[in-house]
Design an enzyme around this catalytic site. Structure first.
Site, short mmCIF file in Angstrom:
data_model
loop_
_atom_site.label_atom_id
_atom_site.label_comp_id
_atom_site.label_asym_id
_atom_site.label_seq_id
_atom_site.Cartn_x
_atom_site.Cartn_y
_atom_site.Cartn_z
N ASN A 6 0.86 -1.18 0.00
CA ASN A 6 0.00 0.00 0.00
C ASN A 6 0.89 1.24 0.00
O ASN A 6 1.42 1.62 1.04
CB ASN A 6 -0.91 -0.04 1.24
CG ASN A 6 -1.83 1.17 1.31
OD1 ASN A 6 -1.93 1.93 0.35
ND2 ASN A 6 -2.49 1.33 2.45
N TRP A 7 1.02 1.85 -1.18
CA TRP A 7 1.92 3.00 -1.29
C TRP A 7 1.31 4.27 -0.69
O TRP A 7 1.98 5.29 -0.60
CB TRP A 7 2.28 3.26 -2.75
CG TRP A 7 3.10 2.20 -3.40
CD1 TRP A 7 3.58 1.05 -2.82
CD2 TRP A 7 3.56 2.18 -4.75
NE1 TRP A 7 4.30 0.32 -3.73
CE2 TRP A 7 4.30 0.99 -4.93
CE3 TRP A 7 3.41 3.04 -5.84
CZ2 TRP A 7 4.89 0.64 -6.15
CZ3 TRP A 7 4.00 2.70 -7.06
CH2 TRP A 7 4.74 1.52 -7.21
N LYS A 8 0.02 4.20 -0.34
CA LYS A 8 -0.67 5.39 0.19
C LYS A 8 -0.35 6.59 -0.69
O LYS A 8 -0.35 6.46 -1.91
CB LYS A 8 -0.27 5.62 1.66
CG LYS A 8 -0.44 4.37 2.52
CD LYS A 8 -0.35 4.67 4.00
CE LYS A 8 -0.53 3.38 4.79
NZ LYS A 8 -0.66 3.60 6.23
N HIS A 91 -9.94 1.04 4.34
CA HIS A 91 -8.70 1.31 5.07
C HIS A 91 -8.99 2.34 6.17
O HIS A 91 -9.81 3.24 5.98
CB HIS A 91 -7.63 1.83 4.11
CG HIS A 91 -6.28 1.90 4.75
ND1 HIS A 91 -5.92 2.93 5.60
CD2 HIS A 91 -5.23 1.04 4.73
CE1 HIS A 91 -4.70 2.70 6.04
NE2 HIS A 91 -4.25 1.57 5.54
N GLU A 161 -5.94 -4.85 10.37
CA GLU A 161 -4.99 -3.77 10.61
C GLU A 161 -5.41 -2.98 11.84
O GLU A 161 -6.20 -2.04 11.74
CB GLU A 161 -4.98 -2.81 9.41
CG GLU A 161 -4.58 -3.43 8.11
CD GLU A 161 -3.96 -2.40 7.18
OE1 GLU A 161 -2.79 -2.59 6.83
OE2 GLU A 161 -4.61 -1.42 6.85
N GLY A 167 1.64 2.57 10.81
CA GLY A 167 2.54 3.69 10.54
C GLY A 167 3.67 3.87 11.53
O GLY A 167 4.20 4.97 11.67
N SER A 209 2.73 -1.58 10.65
CA SER A 209 4.14 -1.56 11.06
C SER A 209 4.89 -2.84 10.70
O SER A 209 5.70 -3.32 11.50
CB SER A 209 4.26 -1.25 12.55
OG SER A 209 3.62 -0.03 12.84
N GLY A 230 2.68 -1.02 4.43
CA GLY A 230 2.57 0.39 4.09
C GLY A 230 3.94 1.00 3.84
O GLY A 230 4.55 0.77 2.80
P1 PGA Z 1 2.25 0.71 7.74
O1 PGA Z 1 0.84 0.86 7.01
O2 PGA Z 1 2.89 -0.55 7.24
O3 PGA Z 1 3.00 1.94 7.35
O4 PGA Z 1 1.95 0.62 9.22
C1 PGA Z 1 0.00 -0.24 6.85
C2 PGA Z 1 -1.32 0.22 6.34
O5 PGA Z 1 -1.86 1.23 6.84
O6 PGA Z 1 -1.87 -0.37 5.40
#
Ligand code: PGA
Length: 247
Positions: A6-8, A91, A161, A167, A209, A230
């Site tokens: 997930n590149w957000k 999400h 999640e 994050g 994370s 992420g």
């Molecule tokens: P993260 O994000 O790996 O940066 O915690 C995961 C997500 O929100 O899909």
């Protein structure tokens, strides 16, 4: 093992996107992991054009609108035409921006109607000692799946999640034994929502994370079928390390 990257909104540069795509193609060829990339929509369109590799693409979200006078909306149809075959739905960052369980249920239906496989994100805001976090996961799952037909329910991939673990660095992720317990609980709720033994085939992923330091332990210590990654998926070196931990 399924890895969703997930590149957000971390990636807004075509050169970086191409580099991550080429690393992912190599990893998909040389490891036993299936890789799904979820870039921002315009980059998805560019990368997925004429894609013949083993890497698949997911939308990060879909619009509730199906077309017409809706300036700025990105419909499921447009995402499918751009090359998406999966869609991340619900999400926590979209829930924070207003997606309710009812909206999420509608987005699941729309995605399925256009042939996109939904990756439904669920997860509690915090852990408590009274088990309320279990009730909130059950409610999210039930509200999202209840409006769907039993056949549609079998197509959904679940990504667990927990919000408190998103994050951050690996040390803030869930512990493998807690994840194992939650994966079991999600499968139990799925068994109630899906007919016969079909829930045994449902895929359950973990996200929050995930980094090279914890990827292997999280998967080995639980019964998850993969990871939703992420921030660590937006650095080619870190992403390759995560994938290799699982191969
Ligand atoms: P993260 O994000 O790996 O940066 O915690 C995961 C997500 O929100 O899909």
């Amino acid at each position: 093992m399924l890895i969703v990257a997930n590149w957000k909104a971390y990636i807004d540069d075509l050169a970086k996107a191409k580099k991550l795509f080429s690393v992912s193609k190599r990893l998909a060829r040389t490891t036993r992991c299936s890789i799904i990339l979820a870039p921002p929509a315009p980059l998805l369109g560019t990368l997925a054009r004429n894609n013949t590799s083993d890497v698949a693409f997911a939308a990060q979200d879909v619009s509730l609108s199906t077309g017409g006078a809706r300036t700025g909306e990105i419909t499921v149809g447009a995402l499918a035409a751009a090359g998406a075959t999966y869609a991340i739905i619900g999400h926590s960052e979209r829930r924070a921006a207003g997606d309710t369980d009812a909206i999420i249920a509608k987005k699941l239906e729309l995605s399925l109607a256009h042939g996109l496989i939904p990756i439904l994100c669920i997860g509690e805001r915090e852990r408590d000692n009274e088990g309320r976090y279990l009730a909130s996961v059950r409610e999210q799952l039930t509200d999202a799946l209840a409006p769907l037909s039993s056949k549609e329910r079998t197509r959904i991939i679940i990504a667990y999640e927990p919000l408190w673990a998103i994050g951050k660095a690996a040390s803030f992720a869930i512990m493998p034994n807690d994840l194992a317990e939650m994966a079991l609980y999600i499968r139990k709720v799925l068994a109630e929502l899906l007919s016969g033994k079909s829930s045994a085939r449902s895929r359950v992923l973990y996200g929050g994370s995930v980094e090279p330091d914890n990827a292997r332990a999280l998967v080995a210590g639980s019964r998850v079928d993969g990871l939703l990654v992420g921030h660590a998926s937006t650095d080619p070196r870190l992403f390759a390390l995560v994938v290799k931990q699982l191969s």
